[in-house]
Design a protein around this motif. Structure first.
Motif, PDB file in Angstrom:
ATOM      1  N   LYS A  44       0.918  -1.145   0.049  1.00  0.00           N
ATOM      2  CA  LYS A  44      -0.029   0.077  -0.047  1.00  0.00           C
ATOM      3  C   LYS A  44       0.917   1.051   0.103  1.00  0.00           C
ATOM      4  N   ASP A  45       2.061   1.176   0.436  1.00  0.00           N
ATOM      5  CA  ASP A  45       2.994   2.131   0.540  1.00  0.00           C
ATOM      6  C   ASP A  45       3.850   2.435  -0.707  1.00  0.00           C
ATOM      7  N   GLY A  46       3.572   1.545  -1.769  1.00  0.00           N
ATOM      8  CA  GLY A  46       4.279   1.598  -2.985  1.00  0.00           C
ATOM      9  C   GLY A  46       5.391   0.582  -3.271  1.00  0.00           C
ATOM     10  N   VAL A  47       5.617  -0.393  -2.244  1.00  0.00           N
ATOM     11  CA  VAL A  47       6.498  -1.334  -2.463  1.00  0.00           C
ATOM     12  C   VAL A  47       6.012  -2.396  -3.280  1.00  0.00           C
ATOM     13  N   LEU A  48       6.468  -2.677  -4.387  1.00  0.00           N
ATOM     14  CA  LEU A  48       6.295  -3.880  -5.307  1.00  0.00           C
ATOM     15  C   LEU A  48       7.226  -5.112  -4.982  1.00  0.00           C
ATOM     16  N   LEU A  49       6.532  -6.264  -4.375  1.00  0.00           N
ATOM     17  CA  LEU A  49       7.281  -7.191  -4.115  1.00  0.00           C
ATOM     18  C   LEU A  49       7.098  -8.437  -5.153  1.00  0.00           C
ATOM     19  N   LEU A  50       7.887  -8.590  -5.999  1.00  0.00           N
ATOM     20  CA  LEU A  50       7.609  -9.599  -7.039  1.00  0.00           C
ATOM     21  C   LEU A  50       8.617 -10.665  -7.175  1.00  0.00           C
ATOM     22  N   ASN A  51       8.069 -11.561  -7.410  1.00  0.00           N
ATOM     23  CA  ASN A  51       9.078 -12.907  -7.740  1.00  0.00           C
ATOM     24  C   ASN A  51       9.209 -13.122  -9.262  1.00  0.00           C
ATOM     25  N   ALA A  52      10.202 -13.537  -9.845  1.00  0.00           N
ATOM     26  CA  ALA A  52      10.210 -13.885 -11.441  1.00  0.00           C
ATOM     27  C   ALA A  52       9.455 -14.932 -11.696  1.00  0.00           C
TER      28      ALA A  52
END
Length: 153
Positions: A44-52
């Motif tokens: 919600k604070d703008g951190v994109l948590l992304l796995n390949a």
């Protein structure tokens, strides 16, 4: 949950996330390790948590790697790089380090360190522990007049 490392409240915090919390305690003054593994606040604070690779069968590391997820996630990374204002990309682990070629290094900050997994090879690239990647991220955001991330959960 759709967020890398995140698990719903009430589910045991996974080992990699425990290591992330340990680094945050050392790196960010006042960070208190939460008793849960839900990272929705960061998203919600703008951190994109992304796995390949976006799916995996429980207990079988990377077994969906051939499903075509990388094409999708590579496109996400390139889109963020091309269309977003300066951002911080934290690439954790050798596989993530290869994604640097998709990022405009002249525009964005790239932080490459080891993966927080207790199973990662500590000899591969700078280790996760002691990397101070969270304060380095916030330092860059401050330098470009953006709001630093509140890492508290």
């Amino acid at each position: 949950m759709g967020l890398s490392f995140s698990v719903p409240k009430g589910i045991k915090v996974p080992p990699s996330l425990k290591n992330i919390y340990k680094e945050l305690v050392q790196d960010i003054s006042g960070f208190k390790e939460p008793d849960h593994g839900c990272l929705e606040k960061w998203a919600k604070d703008g951190v994109l948590l992304l796995n390949a690779t976006l799916t995996v069968e429980a207990g079988q590391q990377n077994n969906h790697a051939s499903f075509g997820w990388q094409k999708f996630t590579d496109h996400v990374i390139m889109t963020v790089s091309d269309r977003c204002s300066p951002a911080v990309f934290m690439l954790w682990g050798g596989f993530a380090h290869k994604k640097e070629e998709l990022i405009d290094n002249n525009k964005h900050k790239v932080i490459k360190i080891g993966h927080p997994s207790p199973l990662s090879n500590p000899e591969s690239f700078p280790k996760f522990k002691g990397s101070r990647c969270f304060s380095e991220c916030n330092k860059f955001l401050t330098q470009i007049n953006q709001t630093p991330i509140d890492w508290s959960l």
